[in-house]
Scaffold this active site. Structure first.
Site, PDB file in Angstrom:
ATOM      1  N   CYS A   2       0.791  -1.246  -0.042  1.00  8.66           N
ATOM      2  CA  CYS A   2       0.028  -0.060  -0.144  1.00  8.66           C
ATOM      3  C   CYS A   2       0.657   1.375  -0.027  1.00  8.66           C
ATOM      4  O   CYS A   2       2.108   1.282   0.388  1.00  8.66           O
ATOM      5  CB  CYS A   2      -0.918   0.112   1.317  1.00  8.66           C
ATOM      6  SG  CYS A   2      -2.024  -1.500   1.458  1.00  8.66           S
ATOM      7  N   ARG A  28       4.840   0.693  -6.073  1.00  9.65           N
ATOM      8  CA  ARG A  28       4.917  -0.100  -4.884  1.00  9.65           C
ATOM      9  C   ARG A  28       3.968  -1.300  -5.179  1.00  9.65           C
ATOM     10  O   ARG A  28       4.158  -2.368  -4.412  1.00  9.65           O
ATOM     11  CB  ARG A  28       4.488   0.621  -3.644  1.00  9.65           C
ATOM     12  CG  ARG A  28       5.294   1.953  -3.306  1.00  9.65           C
ATOM     13  CD  ARG A  28       4.572   2.622  -2.322  1.00  9.65           C
ATOM     14  NE  ARG A  28       4.355   2.073  -1.138  1.00  9.65           N
ATOM     15  CZ  ARG A  28       5.381   1.890   0.288  1.00  9.65           C
ATOM     16  NH1 ARG A  28       6.578   2.579  -0.220  1.00  9.65           N
ATOM     17  NH2 ARG A  28       5.116   1.252   1.054  1.00  9.65           N
ATOM     18  N   TRP A  73      -2.909  -2.591  -1.621  1.00 11.65           N
ATOM     19  CA  TRP A  73      -2.504  -4.134  -2.042  1.00 11.65           C
ATOM     20  C   TRP A  73      -3.187  -5.025  -1.254  1.00 11.65           C
ATOM     21  O   TRP A  73      -2.771  -4.976   0.021  1.00 11.65           O
ATOM     22  CB  TRP A  73      -0.876  -3.887  -2.031  1.00 11.65           C
ATOM     23  CG  TRP A  73      -0.230  -5.092  -2.741  1.00 11.65           C
ATOM     24  CD1 TRP A  73       0.156  -5.180  -3.988  1.00 11.65           C
ATOM     25  CD2 TRP A  73       0.319  -6.323  -1.931  1.00 11.65           C
ATOM     26  NE1 TRP A  73       0.689  -6.554  -4.107  1.00 11.65           N
ATOM     27  CE2 TRP A  73       0.805  -7.442  -2.852  1.00 11.65           C
ATOM     28  CE3 TRP A  73       0.052  -6.653  -0.448  1.00 11.65           C
ATOM     29  CZ2 TRP A  73       1.304  -8.281  -2.658  1.00 11.65           C
ATOM     30  CZ3 TRP A  73       0.865  -8.068  -0.108  1.00 11.65           C
ATOM     31  CH2 TRP A  73       1.351  -8.802  -1.218  1.00 11.65           C
ATOM     32  N   ASN A  99      -1.523   1.355   5.974  1.00 16.34           N
ATOM     33  CA  ASN A  99      -0.495   0.247   5.089  1.00 16.34           C
ATOM     34  C   ASN A  99      -0.112  -0.434   6.407  1.00 16.34           C
ATOM     35  O   ASN A  99       0.171  -0.004   7.396  1.00 16.34           O
ATOM     36  CB  ASN A  99       0.620   1.147   4.673  1.00 16.34           C
ATOM     37  CG  ASN A  99       1.836   0.238   4.266  1.00 16.34           C
ATOM     38  OD1 ASN A  99       1.410  -1.105   4.253  1.00 16.34           O
ATOM     39  ND2 ASN A  99       2.899   0.618   3.744  1.00 16.34           N
ATOM     40  N   GLY A 100      -0.217  -2.107   6.093  1.00 15.15           N
ATOM     41  CA  GLY A 100       0.207  -2.738   7.273  1.00 15.15           C
ATOM     42  C   GLY A 100      -1.121  -3.850   7.669  1.00 15.15           C
ATOM     43  O   GLY A 100      -1.861  -3.904   6.744  1.00 15.15           O
ATOM     44  N   GLU A 468      18.726 -15.729 -10.084  1.00 18.06           N
ATOM     45  CA  GLU A 468      18.172 -14.203 -10.374  1.00 18.06           C
ATOM     46  C   GLU A 468      17.623 -14.254 -11.802  1.00 18.06           C
ATOM     47  O   GLU A 468      16.593 -13.441 -12.077  1.00 18.06           O
ATOM     48  CB  GLU A 468      19.495 -13.168 -10.081  1.00 18.06           C
ATOM     49  CG  GLU A 468      19.000 -11.858 -10.329  1.00 18.06           C
ATOM     50  CD  GLU A 468      17.787 -11.334  -9.895  1.00 18.06           C
ATOM     51  OE1 GLU A 468      17.251 -11.922  -8.711  1.00 18.06           O
ATOM     52  OE2 GLU A 468      17.386 -10.303 -10.115  1.00 18.06           O
ATOM     53  N   LYS A 472      13.755 -13.169 -12.413  1.00 17.49           N
ATOM     54  CA  LYS A 472      13.471 -11.863 -13.255  1.00 17.49           C
ATOM     55  C   LYS A 472      12.432 -12.562 -14.236  1.00 17.49           C
ATOM     56  O   LYS A 472      11.351 -11.971 -14.570  1.00 17.49           O
ATOM     57  CB  LYS A 472      14.747 -11.307 -13.899  1.00 17.49           C
ATOM     58  CG  LYS A 472      14.797  -9.794 -13.924  1.00 17.49           C
ATOM     59  CD  LYS A 472      15.114  -9.136 -12.668  1.00 17.49           C
ATOM     60  CE  LYS A 472      14.417  -9.490 -11.172  1.00 17.49           C
ATOM     61  NZ  LYS A 472      14.806  -9.053 -10.082  1.00 17.49           N
ATOM     62  N   GLU A 475       9.174 -13.315 -12.863  1.00 15.88           N
ATOM     63  CA  GLU A 475       8.339 -11.932 -12.283  1.00 15.88           C
ATOM     64  C   GLU A 475       7.599 -11.237 -13.119  1.00 15.88           C
ATOM     65  O   GLU A 475       6.343 -10.774 -13.347  1.00 15.88           O
ATOM     66  CB  GLU A 475       9.380 -11.003 -11.565  1.00 15.88           C
ATOM     67  CG  GLU A 475       9.738 -11.392 -10.122  1.00 15.88           C
ATOM     68  CD  GLU A 475      10.533 -10.337  -9.635  1.00 15.88           C
ATOM     69  OE1 GLU A 475      11.759  -9.909  -9.913  1.00 15.88           O
ATOM     70  OE2 GLU A 475       9.995  -9.746  -8.779  1.00 15.88           O
ATOM     71  N   HIS A 491      20.626 -34.296 -11.187  1.00 16.96           N
ATOM     72  CA  HIS A 491      19.945 -34.933  -9.889  1.00 16.96           C
ATOM     73  C   HIS A 491      18.359 -34.870  -9.691  1.00 16.96           C
ATOM     74  O   HIS A 491      17.782 -34.970  -8.910  1.00 16.96           O
ATOM     75  CB  HIS A 491      20.529 -34.309  -8.666  1.00 16.96           C
ATOM     76  CG  HIS A 491      22.018 -34.575  -8.444  1.00 16.96           C
ATOM     77  ND1 HIS A 491      22.378 -35.885  -8.292  1.00 16.96           N
ATOM     78  CD2 HIS A 491      23.159 -33.755  -8.466  1.00 16.96           C
ATOM     79  CE1 HIS A 491      23.693 -35.931  -8.245  1.00 16.96           C
ATOM     80  NE2 HIS A 491      24.324 -34.667  -8.551  1.00 16.96           N
ATOM     81  N   LYS A 590       6.447  -3.835  -4.877  1.00 15.65           N
ATOM     82  CA  LYS A 590       7.866  -3.016  -4.913  1.00 15.65           C
ATOM     83  C   LYS A 590       8.625  -3.497  -3.464  1.00 15.65           C
ATOM     84  O   LYS A 590       9.869  -3.902  -3.496  1.00 15.65           O
ATOM     85  CB  LYS A 590       8.100  -1.715  -5.145  1.00 15.65           C
ATOM     86  CG  LYS A 590       9.499  -1.414  -5.192  1.00 15.65           C
ATOM     87  CD  LYS A 590      10.219  -1.896  -6.334  1.00 15.65           C
ATOM     88  CE  LYS A 590      11.550  -1.659  -6.423  1.00 15.65           C
ATOM     89  NZ  LYS A 590      12.545  -2.443  -7.265  1.00 15.65           N
TER      90      LYS A 590
HETATM   91  O1  M6R Z   1      13.545  -4.526  -0.865  1.00 13.10           O
HETATM   92  P1  M6R Z   1      14.203  -5.851  -0.731  1.00 13.10           P
HETATM   93  O2  M6R Z   1      15.288  -5.761  -1.267  1.00 13.10           O
HETATM   94  O3  M6R Z   1      14.296  -6.262   0.580  1.00 13.10           O
HETATM   95  O4  M6R Z   1      12.896  -6.911  -1.374  1.00 13.10           O
HETATM   96  C1  M6R Z   1      13.056  -8.283  -1.444  1.00 13.10           C
HETATM   97  C2  M6R Z   1      12.127  -8.895  -2.435  1.00 13.10           C
HETATM   98  O5  M6R Z   1      10.946  -8.761  -2.050  1.00 13.10           O
HETATM   99  C3  M6R Z   1      12.545  -8.466  -3.793  1.00 13.10           C
HETATM  100  O6  M6R Z   1      13.860  -8.554  -3.941  1.00 13.10           O
HETATM  101  C4  M6R Z   1      11.414  -9.081  -4.858  1.00 13.10           C
HETATM  102  O7  M6R Z   1      12.305 -10.159  -5.019  1.00 13.10           O
HETATM  103  C5  M6R Z   1      11.901  -8.281  -6.058  1.00 13.10           C
HETATM  104  N1  M6R Z   1      10.447  -8.017  -6.909  1.00 13.10           N
HETATM  105  C6  M6R Z   1      12.603  -8.738  -7.202  1.00 13.10           C
HETATM  106  O8  M6R Z   1      12.769  -8.301  -8.393  1.00 13.10           O
END
Ligand code: M6R
Length: 595
Positions: A2, A28, A73, A99-100, A468, A472, A475, A491, A590
């Site tokens: 949020c 966000r 969110w 937010n929370g 990674e 990516k 996502e 394996h 985010k």
């Molecule tokens: O703000 P942070 O680096 O702690 O966030 C951790 C993850 O939520 C963040 O890296 C998430 O995996 C991203 N969307 C990756 O692209």
């Protein structure tokens, strides 16, 4: 997660300012949005879906000169108009954004409903305006009623409230970020600085347990007893333009291209090439007996990379998923616990850091966000200086984390000749630029976009890069992608490999890791899988690959940073071909401020 905005002092422009600021918080992640203006009565507009739906529902102005806005969110209840914030009480005179997560909302709601309150939403948040309503009915002024409501909440919250007939915003923070923006003519309150950066660079970060009151006469921060707190006014070091797209189609592409600059900023003033030394004066004396790196998502991949660097330098180090670490921490003993987090607000990582602190460990925040909760709660902070990252998919901050972890490793290691590694760091921005200028990732995306699945393999420092690359791709393309340590393929994962599953193999250098990864390439080729080699040409990997994504020859530590840029570009171009929502992928946020 949020996003909250509040604004006092912009007169007739208040409503449009709120809506514009919500646009700045879109990164966000959100699924609905709303605003409330406070005049003689509360004017409320809220809509499920994209911000455009709210824009269409909002007139040029509404009565009132004080307002709050929110991007939601969902956590409690689906994204509907009713569940969107702000939420109001039975009288419609009290409006709240949050937010929370309010953990004790159910007993509070039961109690309020039994006392005759009617709820319009399924959210945890709605208990707050009803509690305030009760306080006002009992004769409290709005501020006292707000404080008494907040005192009954358990869980995490950043809250902002307006009340009809009052020209003030009241706010409180516990475990969710909230920052004041101080312009000459107006005062803002937001979850994050980009919301108001175009209006001011002067900010005050609220701490847990603090309250704020913002009105036309100014602002004040107080504690739970109402006593005034002297707070530090800080200046933000980046410009409003840094939060624009600068002509790129997506923030993600812009941020991929910003990497050379971001890495220069990360290295600036920290490296003495002639002496072969790194100086991180902000950290003081560094001599850790062991290091635990705690993180989530992309930052966890950086943590794995960092742990390998430290181990190579003779410092026992281990990377942990923050959520697992918080749940069952290993013996912490004399460990330095490093929270790796772009935002510095990730609840899981904060949980791990707090657990480590409780057990007496020294903590260090490795983050992009000055003023973040993690930076303030840890004993020390190392900033990666990447500048604001708006795209939900972390790109330049991953490279920044990898680079800062190199600096941390060199600074924490027993004195030795680090000249080679330092020279590679010096060349890093230029090498990343070469990849950006010469990459054929778009052609590779063209060739393999639409595959059944995408696999990524690497060894050693390239293993976290494989993870990674897969994250990516997942996502932003919404396609099935997995990263493996190349040695693990046989394996189990090999069973998934077919002619429709391209395998991206990271092969840099000409050492054992490269030779063995070439062995893995042959294994997948024998099963008919097309191979894309990300390689510097030092080995024969290119010979066995259907496509090559070339990277400059450099030190293995730097190669893992440079090679990742090719994978960022492939993921971007595949997602773009598929027409995905690249900057705001579905279901993702985010900054993940709930556990
Ligand atoms: O703000 P942070 O680096 O702690 O966030 C951790 C993850 O939520 C963040 O890296 C998430 O995996 C991203 N969307 C990756 O692209």
């Amino acid at each position: 997660m949020c996003g909250i905005i509040g604004c006092v002092g912009r007169g007739d422009e208040t409503l449009q300012t709120l809506v514009e600021s919500l646009g700045k918080l879109e990164y966000r992640g959100y699924d609905s949005a709303g605003v409330a203006m406070a005049g003689d009565r509360i004017e409320l507009r809220k809509r499920a879906g994209e911000l455009d739906a709210l824009r269409a529902a909002v007139p040029e102005t509404l009565p009132g000169t004080v307002g709050i806005g929110h991007t939601r969110w969902s956590t409690h209840g689906p994204p509907t108009d009713e569940n969107a914030h702000p939420h109001v009480d039975c009288t419609g005179n009290v409006a709240v954004v949050h937010n929370g997560i309010i953990e004790n909302y159910q007993p509070l709601r039961d109690e309020l409903e039994a006392a005759g309150h009617t709820f319009e939403s399924e959210t945890d948040t709605e208990v707050v305006p009803h509690l305030v309503e009760d306080g006002i009915a009992d004769g409290l002024d709005p501020e006292a009623a707000f404080r008494s409501a907040v005192a009954r909440l358990e869980g995490s919250y950043a809250l902002a409230m307006v009340v009809a007939g009052s020209e003030a915003i009241l706010a409180a923070r516990n475990d969710s970020p909230l920052v004041l923006g101080l312009a000459d003519d107006a005062t803002y309150l937001a979850s994050d600085v980009p919301a108001f950066r175009e209006h001011t660079d002067r900010v005050v970060y609220l701490e847990d347990g603090q309250f704020a009151r913002v009105d036309r006469d100014g602002w004040v921060v107080t504690d739970a007893d109402g006593d005034r707190i002297d707070v530090e006014i800080r200046t933000v070091e980046w410009d409003a333009e840094d939060t624009g797209k600068s002509g790129y189609d997506h923030f993600m592409l812009k941020e991929i291209h910003e990497q050379p600059r971001a890495l220069r900023q990360c290295l600036q003033g920290r490296v003495d090439e002639l002496a072969g030394r790194v100086s991180l004066s902000e950290l003081g004396e560094l001599d850790p007996a062991r290091v635990h790196l705690v993180a989530a998502g992309t930052s966890y991949h950086a943590a794995i990379y960092g742990a390998q660097l430290l181990q190579q330098s003779g410092i026992p180090a281990q990377a942990f998923y923050a959520h697992e670490y918080a749940l069952s921490p290993p013996p912490i003993e004399d460990a330095l616990v490093v929270g790796v987090s772009q935002s510095g607000e990730t609840a899981d990582t904060l949980g791990a850091i707090r657990e480590a602190s409780r057990r007496g460990a020294e903590t260090l925040a490795l983050t992009n966000t000055v003023g973040s909760t993690m930076a303030r709660e840890c004993n020390r902070a190392l900033f990666i200086r990447s500048g604001p990252e708006i795209g939900v998919a972390a790109t330049k901050t991953f490279a920044g984390q990898q680079t800062a972890l190199n600096l941390l490793t060199i600074a924490a290691s027993p004195p030795s000749d680090a000249r080679d590694a330092i020279a590679a760091l010096r060349d890093l921005p230029a090498n990343v630029q070469t990849v950006l200028d010469e990459s054929n990732a778009e052609a590779v995306a063209e060739a393999y976009g639409g595959s059944d699945a995408y696999f990524f393999i690497g060894r050693g420092l390239n293993y976290p890069v494989a993870l990674e690359g897969a994250l990516k791709t997942k996502e932003i393309t919404y396609e099935h992608a997995e990263g493996f340590a190349a040695g693990e393929l046989k394996h189990g994962p090999l069973a998934l490999v077919t002619g429709d599953t391209p395998v991206f193999a990271l092969v840099t250098g000409d050492g054992e890791a490269a030779t063995k990864t070439i062995g893995s390439i042959k294994e997948v080729e024998a099963r008919g899988a097309p191979v894309v080699a990300i390689t510097d040409g030092q080995s024969e990997a290119g010979r066995y690959a259907d496509h090559v994504l070339r990277v400059p020859e450099t030190h293995p530590r730097a190669a893992a940073i440079v090679a990742n840029v090719q994978l960022q570009l492939v993921a971007y171009h595949v997602a773009n071909r598929l027409g995905r929502s690249i900057d705001k992928p579905r279901n993702l946020a985010k900054s993940v401020t709930v556990e």
